[in-house]
Design an enzyme around this catalytic site. Structure first.
Site, PDB file in Angstrom:
ATOM      1  N   LYS A  93      35.134 -10.071   2.106  1.00 29.13           N
ATOM      2  CA  LYS A  93      35.686 -10.243   3.321  1.00 29.13           C
ATOM      3  C   LYS A  93      36.919 -11.056   3.328  1.00 29.13           C
ATOM      4  O   LYS A  93      36.957 -12.255   3.161  1.00 29.13           O
ATOM      5  CB  LYS A  93      34.479 -10.867   4.181  1.00 29.13           C
ATOM      6  CG  LYS A  93      34.701 -11.369   5.472  1.00 29.13           C
ATOM      7  CD  LYS A  93      33.837 -11.744   6.414  1.00 29.13           C
ATOM      8  CE  LYS A  93      34.088 -12.402   8.033  1.00 29.13           C
ATOM      9  NZ  LYS A  93      32.765 -12.822   8.628  1.00 29.13           N
ATOM     10  N   ASP A 143      27.854 -16.723  16.943  1.00 23.81           N
ATOM     11  CA  ASP A 143      28.169 -15.108  17.259  1.00 23.81           C
ATOM     12  C   ASP A 143      27.148 -14.436  16.946  1.00 23.81           C
ATOM     13  O   ASP A 143      27.414 -13.282  16.337  1.00 23.81           O
ATOM     14  CB  ASP A 143      29.492 -15.121  16.553  1.00 23.81           C
ATOM     15  CG  ASP A 143      30.336 -13.815  16.968  1.00 23.81           C
ATOM     16  OD1 ASP A 143      30.041 -13.302  17.991  1.00 23.81           O
ATOM     17  OD2 ASP A 143      30.859 -13.093  16.083  1.00 23.81           O
TER      18      ASP A 143
HETATM   19  N1  LIG Z   1      27.810  -8.397   2.735  1.00 25.41           N
HETATM   20  C1  LIG Z   1      27.657  -7.365   3.439  1.00 25.41           C
HETATM   21  N2  LIG Z   1      27.350  -6.041   2.975  1.00 25.41           N
HETATM   22  C2  LIG Z   1      27.571  -4.915   3.820  1.00 25.41           C
HETATM   23  N3  LIG Z   1      28.446  -4.825   4.889  1.00 25.41           N
HETATM   24  C3  LIG Z   1      29.023  -5.975   5.415  1.00 25.41           C
HETATM   25  C4  LIG Z   1      28.875  -7.208   4.692  1.00 25.41           C
HETATM   26  N4  LIG Z   1      29.674  -8.072   5.283  1.00 25.41           N
HETATM   27  C5  LIG Z   1      30.118  -7.543   6.116  1.00 25.41           C
HETATM   28  N5  LIG Z   1      29.813  -6.303   6.202  1.00 25.41           N
HETATM   29  C6  LIG Z   1      30.686  -5.173   7.196  1.00 25.41           C
HETATM   30  O1  LIG Z   1      31.523  -5.833   7.647  1.00 25.41           O
HETATM   31  C7  LIG Z   1      31.687  -5.934   9.067  1.00 25.41           C
HETATM   32  C8  LIG Z   1      32.379  -7.076   9.669  1.00 25.41           C
HETATM   33  O2  LIG Z   1      31.803  -8.286   8.942  1.00 25.41           O
HETATM   34  P1  LIG Z   1      31.422  -9.630   9.598  1.00 25.41           P
HETATM   35  O3  LIG Z   1      31.107 -10.669   8.773  1.00 25.41           O
HETATM   36  O4  LIG Z   1      30.968  -9.518  11.108  1.00 25.41           O
HETATM   37  O5  LIG Z   1      33.271 -10.151  10.232  1.00 25.41           O
HETATM   38  P2  LIG Z   1      33.573 -10.822  11.362  1.00 25.41           P
HETATM   39  O6  LIG Z   1      32.951 -12.452  11.187  1.00 25.41           O
HETATM   40  O7  LIG Z   1      34.934 -10.799  11.375  1.00 25.41           O
HETATM   41  O8  LIG Z   1      33.074 -10.196  12.664  1.00 25.41           O
HETATM   42  C9  LIG Z   1      30.025  -5.867   9.495  1.00 25.41           C
HETATM   43  O9  LIG Z   1      29.757  -5.608  10.763  1.00 25.41           O
HETATM   44  C10 LIG Z   1      29.429  -5.124   8.361  1.00 25.41           C
HETATM   45  O10 LIG Z   1      29.528  -4.067   8.883  1.00 25.41           O
HETATM   46 MG   LIG Z   2      31.091  -9.832  13.091  1.00 24.82          MG
END
Ligand SMILES: Nc1ncnc2c1ncn2[C@@H]1O[C@H](COP(=O)(O)OP(=O)(O)O)[C@@H](O)[C@H]1O
Ligand SMILES: [Mg+2]
Length: 229
Positions: free
Chosen positions: A119, A222
């Site tokens: 991320k 959130d």
């Molecule tokens: N560990 C993970 N494994 C698979 N997909 C992930 C993972 N972390 C994030 N994602 C994907 O990326 C998207 C964005 O991550 P997220 O942590 O929700 O970001 P933000 O905090 O900016 O909203 C998630 O909705 C998911 O689809």
């Molecule tokens: Mg998110």
């Protein structure tokens, strides 16, 4: 960036030294002068100038030439520096497709000791209000707010994940560099994409996780169907 892996492979070790030098220089300079970059990178002036021009053409550095020629890195090169760290530390062996976009992040698939998700935080790019508020509390005011905001956000998220992952059903955090957080990949769809056969049971499961996080002093600020897999 169109393709992070491709951009990564197109850079030499010297390019990474220069990007790292600009990153360091940005602690004290909004626009880092060429002579400081070459000094920090341990490269000759002519070599630095040549490679910096190359990086500029690839849109991996931004420059300004008002009083002097100065450079900044951008989010793309910040991503590459973080990835370089992960690769050097053997935490990431290959990088894959984009698997998600968050409110303030981009998430890519990767391979390390297991399937990973990296991320890349993007805080500070659109909303400066929050960053400014943070900045007001600091003695050493960062010169480049987005860089600071994004790495701070990643660090905070990493700390919370470390604290919770053994007790709450969240991905295990694996590595952090700057604004980039590598964690275990979670297979399966987001909750907003599916219909549950037994929504009440689903709700019970979710509230159970919320309760365990609360037991550790953490409240998810959130929690929505877009943040549950
Ligand atoms: N560990 C993970 N494994 C698979 N997909 C992930 C993972 N972390 C994030 N994602 C994907 O990326 C998207 C964005 O991550 P997220 O942590 O929700 O970001 P933000 O905090 O900016 O909203 C998630 O909705 C998911 O689809
Ligand atoms: Mg998110």
């Amino acid at each position: 960036m169109e393709n992070l892996a491709e951009a990564f492979l197109g850079l030499s070790r010297e390019d990474f030294s220069l990007l790292g030098a600009i990153e360091t220089g940005m602690r004290t300079h909004e626009w880092v002068p060429t002579f400081i970059i070459s000094k920090l990178a341990g490269l000759s002036a002519s070599k630095s100038e040549y490679r910096l021009q190359h990086l500029f053409e690839k849109k991996l550095v931004v420059r300004e030439a008002q009083h002097y020629l100065g450079y900044q890195i951008n989010f793309d090169s910040y991503d590459l520096l973080a990835l370089y760290d992960f690769v050097r530390r053997d935490q990431v062996k290959s990088i894959g497709e984009r698997i998600g976009v968050g409110k303030e992040s981009i998430v890519l698939g990767a391979q390390g000791y297991a399937s990973l998700a990296i991320k890349f935080h993007r805080q500070g790019r659109t909303s400066f209000k929050h960053v400014r508020r943070l900045r007001d509390h600091l003695k050493d005011k960062p010169r480049v707010p987005w860089l600071y905001a994004a790495s701070l956000a990643a660090r905070r998220e990493y700390q919370v994940m470390e604290k919770l992952y053994s007790k709450v059903s969240i991905p295990r955090p694996v590595a952090i560099s700057r604004h980039a957080l590598a964690m275990e990949y979670v297979p399966g769809p987001l909750l907003n994409r599916i219909t549950l056969e037994d929504p009440e049971d689903g709700l019970r499961l979710i509230l159970g996780e919320v309760g365990r996080a609360l037991g550790q002093g953490i409240i998810h600020a959130d929690l929505s169907e877009f943040n549950i897999m």
